[in-house]
Design a protein around this motif. Structure first.
Motif, PDB file in Angstrom:
ATOM      1  N   UNK A   1       0.836  -1.192   0.000  1.00  0.00           N
ATOM      2  CA  UNK A   1       0.000   0.000   0.000  1.00  0.00           C
ATOM      3  C   UNK A   1       0.877   1.250   0.000  1.00  0.00           C
ATOM      4  N   UNK A   2       0.391   2.281  -0.634  1.00  0.00           N
ATOM      5  CA  UNK A   2       1.089   3.556  -0.616  1.00  0.00           C
ATOM      6  C   UNK A   2       0.785   4.270   0.705  1.00  0.00           C
ATOM      7  N   UNK A   3       1.543   5.303   1.001  1.00  0.00           N
ATOM      8  CA  UNK A   3       1.300   6.095   2.205  1.00  0.00           C
ATOM      9  C   UNK A   3      -0.105   6.698   2.142  1.00  0.00           C
ATOM     10  N   UNK A   4      -0.518   7.163   0.972  1.00  0.00           N
ATOM     11  CA  UNK A   4      -1.840   7.746   0.811  1.00  0.00           C
ATOM     12  C   UNK A   4      -2.944   6.725   1.063  1.00  0.00           C
ATOM     13  N   UNK A   5      -2.752   5.501   0.579  1.00  0.00           N
ATOM     14  CA  UNK A   5      -3.734   4.438   0.810  1.00  0.00           C
ATOM     15  C   UNK A   5      -3.804   4.071   2.290  1.00  0.00           C
ATOM     16  N   UNK A   6      -2.655   3.992   2.926  1.00  0.00           N
ATOM     17  CA  UNK A   6      -2.611   3.699   4.361  1.00  0.00           C
ATOM     18  C   UNK A   6      -3.313   4.800   5.138  1.00  0.00           C
ATOM     19  N   UNK A   7      -3.055   6.058   4.789  1.00  0.00           N
ATOM     20  CA  UNK A   7      -3.692   7.188   5.471  1.00  0.00           C
ATOM     21  C   UNK A   7      -5.206   7.123   5.342  1.00  0.00           C
ATOM     22  N   UNK A   8      -5.698   6.836   4.156  1.00  0.00           N
ATOM     23  CA  UNK A   8      -7.140   6.761   3.936  1.00  0.00           C
ATOM     24  C   UNK A   8      -7.752   5.609   4.724  1.00  0.00           C
ATOM     25  N   UNK A   9      -7.122   4.464   4.693  1.00  0.00           N
ATOM     26  CA  UNK A   9      -7.635   3.296   5.412  1.00  0.00           C
ATOM     27  C   UNK A   9      -7.576   3.523   6.923  1.00  0.00           C
ATOM     28  N   UNK A  10      -6.461   4.059   7.400  1.00  0.00           N
ATOM     29  CA  UNK A  10      -6.283   4.295   8.832  1.00  0.00           C
ATOM     30  C   UNK A  10      -7.311   5.285   9.367  1.00  0.00           C
ATOM     31  N   UNK A  11      -7.480   6.408   8.697  1.00  0.00           N
ATOM     32  CA  UNK A  11      -8.448   7.393   9.182  1.00  0.00           C
ATOM     33  C   UNK A  11      -9.871   6.831   9.120  1.00  0.00           C
ATOM     34  N   UNK A  12     -10.170   6.066   8.093  1.00  0.00           N
ATOM     35  CA  UNK A  12     -11.494   5.452   7.998  1.00  0.00           C
ATOM     36  C   UNK A  12     -11.761   4.484   9.144  1.00  0.00           C
ATOM     37  N   UNK A  82      -0.271  12.390   9.631  1.00  0.00           N
ATOM     38  CA  UNK A  82      -0.706  13.012  10.881  1.00  0.00           C
ATOM     39  C   UNK A  82      -2.178  13.394  10.768  1.00  0.00           C
ATOM     40  N   UNK A  83      -2.886  13.279  11.877  1.00  0.00           N
ATOM     41  CA  UNK A  83      -4.266  13.745  11.951  1.00  0.00           C
ATOM     42  C   UNK A  83      -4.635  13.956  13.411  1.00  0.00           C
ATOM     43  N   UNK A  84      -5.694  14.730  13.631  1.00  0.00           N
ATOM     44  CA  UNK A  84      -6.195  14.877  14.985  1.00  0.00           C
ATOM     45  C   UNK A  84      -7.303  13.863  15.205  1.00  0.00           C
ATOM     46  N   UNK A  85      -7.398  13.395  16.438  1.00  0.00           N
ATOM     47  CA  UNK A  85      -8.411  12.431  16.815  1.00  0.00           C
ATOM     48  C   UNK A  85      -9.035  12.905  18.124  1.00  0.00           C
ATOM     49  N   UNK A  86     -10.355  12.989  18.141  1.00  0.00           N
ATOM     50  CA  UNK A  86     -11.085  13.374  19.348  1.00  0.00           C
ATOM     51  C   UNK A  86     -12.059  12.260  19.674  1.00  0.00           C
ATOM     52  N   UNK A  87     -11.873  11.662  20.852  1.00  0.00           N
ATOM     53  CA  UNK A  87     -12.776  10.612  21.318  1.00  0.00           C
ATOM     54  C   UNK A  87     -13.642  11.168  22.440  1.00  0.00           C
ATOM     55  N   UNK A  88     -14.939  11.041  22.293  1.00  0.00           N
ATOM     56  CA  UNK A  88     -15.890  11.417  23.328  1.00  0.00           C
ATOM     57  C   UNK A  88     -16.228  10.117  24.057  1.00  0.00           C
ATOM     58  N   UNK A  89     -15.666   9.956  25.269  1.00  0.00           N
ATOM     59  CA  UNK A  89     -15.799   8.683  25.979  1.00  0.00           C
ATOM     60  C   UNK A  89     -16.049   8.887  27.466  1.00  0.00           C
ATOM     61  N   UNK A 105       2.099   9.046  12.442  1.00  0.00           N
ATOM     62  CA  UNK A 105       2.474   7.691  12.054  1.00  0.00           C
ATOM     63  C   UNK A 105       3.607   7.742  11.032  1.00  0.00           C
ATOM     64  N   UNK A 106       4.569   6.837  11.176  1.00  0.00           N
ATOM     65  CA  UNK A 106       5.665   6.722  10.220  1.00  0.00           C
ATOM     66  C   UNK A 106       5.488   5.406   9.468  1.00  0.00           C
ATOM     67  N   UNK A 107       5.553   5.469   8.148  1.00  0.00           N
ATOM     68  CA  UNK A 107       5.332   4.317   7.284  1.00  0.00           C
ATOM     69  C   UNK A 107       6.641   3.924   6.608  1.00  0.00           C
ATOM     70  N   UNK A 108       6.874   2.613   6.548  1.00  0.00           N
ATOM     71  CA  UNK A 108       8.045   2.084   5.837  1.00  0.00           C
ATOM     72  C   UNK A 108       7.641   0.763   5.199  1.00  0.00           C
ATOM     73  N   UNK A 109       7.979   0.594   3.938  1.00  0.00           N
ATOM     74  CA  UNK A 109       7.691  -0.647   3.210  1.00  0.00           C
ATOM     75  C   UNK A 109       6.219  -1.048   3.290  1.00  0.00           C
ATOM     76  N   UNK A 110       5.328  -0.062   3.200  1.00  0.00           N
ATOM     77  CA  UNK A 110       3.901  -0.339   3.138  1.00  0.00           C
ATOM     78  C   UNK A 110       3.237  -0.676   4.459  1.00  0.00           C
ATOM     79  N   UNK A 111       3.928  -0.451   5.578  1.00  0.00           N
ATOM     80  CA  UNK A 111       3.361  -0.737   6.901  1.00  0.00           C
ATOM     81  C   UNK A 111       3.681   0.410   7.860  1.00  0.00           C
TER      82      UNK A 111
END
Length: 119
Positions: A1-12, A82-89, A105-111
């Motif tokens: 996966x590319x960094x962009x794909x990882x970012x999209x999947x991770x944030x989702x 990088x992104x901000x995350x707000x959890x209401x818990x 998050x730091x990505x290397x070799x697709x992970x």
């Protein structure tokens, strides 16, 4: 996966509060997690995917109720996400609160090889 794909999947997955799925799917076996500081029951640094999964389970067991999670669109610079995350818990035995953090998050070799949280 590319960094962009990882970012999209991770944030989702984070928006869906599927943190365990993100770890199992996107993280390297030797990934590292760095918290802003150590607190009772949680070290400042956790090493290895299995230990990260256990840390997530331990945190989730402390959560009495979840009222929603908001994740900003990701910022990408090279191999860093990088992104901000707000959890209401509500944690067991505590008042309802909103936890805000900057997640990097730091990505290397697709992970994802490291995650670091700032509050």
């Amino acid at each position: 996966m590319t960094v962009e794909q990882i970012a999209a999947r991770l944030t989702g997955l984070c928006r869906e509060e599927k943190f365990d799925v993100a770890q199992k799917e996107l993280y390297a076996d030797d990934a590292v997690s760095i918290e802003p500081y150590a607190i009772p029951g949680f070290e400042k640094e956790t090493r290895g995917l299995e230990a990260l999964i256990e840390k997530d389970k331990k945190f989730s067991a402390m959560v009495e109720a979840r009222y929603g999670t908001v994740v900003s669109p990701p910022l990408i610079a090279g191999n860093v996400i990088a992104f901000t995350l707000t959890m209401d818990i509500k944690l067991i035995g505590r008042d309802r609160t909103k936890m805000n953090e900057l997640c990097v998050y730091h990505v290397k070799d697709g992970k994802i090889i490291s995650e670091q949280f700032f509050m």
